[in-house]
Scaffold this active site. Structure first.
Site: not given
Length: 222
Positions: A91, A153, A182
């Site tokens: 990430d 995300k 996400k």
């Protein structure tokens, strides 16, 4: 939705600066027990955690975290180092200052380079929605879609706010079909988790859903 289905979408997360191996091992144990999608942990623990869990659990880590303003070369090294140590998922945080300047091509290219250094592993792109306008979020949906990354995300969990239903809805309308979503930061109830999933989130970055599962297990209701 069954609790097990929600847990299967959770990146069970511990990114506190004070985290120790004892803490990391405990969330790995939780991840294996409750069959979460992954555990998301600091990069310094990736090698040890992967050796501990083997193929029983995916290991996720963060790079350029939480501020995103490291150089592209630094982020590429971090990504390569993470996957070399056993990370299954990475990430990353975008350069938010570049977003404020409208440097969309530079952001897209940075993500593309980092994705190449992930060597086939999943790359999730954190855009830190709480610091952005809707117009900037929509532009970043295109950047992520064009870059080859796997997920967009919402949040690091270290800024002024976390995931919102509005942002997940916005992502779902503007990312390309191959980009998953996400939601992360502040997801504290099963009801919220279910709503995020219903709105289009494929993953949830949270530690609280496992805590809820433990509570229900202690009550004899799970």
């Amino acid at each position: 939705m069954e609790l097990s289905d929600i847990l299967a979408r959770c990146d069970h997360t511990l990114l506190a600066q004070t985290a120790t191996w004892t803490d990391i091992r405990a969330i790995c144990d939780d991840g294996m027990k409750y069959h979460t999608a992954s555990v998301c942990i600091p990069a310094s623990f990736v090698k040890q955690a992967k050796e501990y869990v083997g193929d029983k659990l995916a290991i996720c880590t963060v790079i350029g975290f939480p501020n995103g303003y490291a150089t592209t070369a630094s982020k590429c090294f971090m990504a390569h180092n993470a996957v070399s140590n056993g990370a299954d998922e990475v990430d990353m945080v975008i350069n938010i200052g570049w977003a404020k300047e409208g440097k969309w091509e530079e952001i897209t290219e940075e993500i593309r380079q980092i994705k190449a250094h992930c060597m086939g592993r999943i790359l999730k792109v954190i855009i830190e929605t709480c610091l952005l306008t809707d117009e900037e979020k929509i532009a970043l949906c295109k950047c992520v879609s064009d870059s080859g990354a796997d997920y967009i995300k919402t949040s690091t969990g270290f800024s002024t706010a976390g995931a919102t239903f509005h942002d997940v809805e916005l992502f779902a309308k503007h990312v390309a079909p191959h980009v998953k979503i996400k939601a992360a930061g502040g997801i504290s109830s099963l009801e919220d988790a279910e709503k995020f999933i219903a709105l289009g989130a494929d993953r949830l970055g949270t530690s609280r859903i496992v805590k809820i599962a433990k509570g229900l297990e202690n009550d004899g209701t799970y």
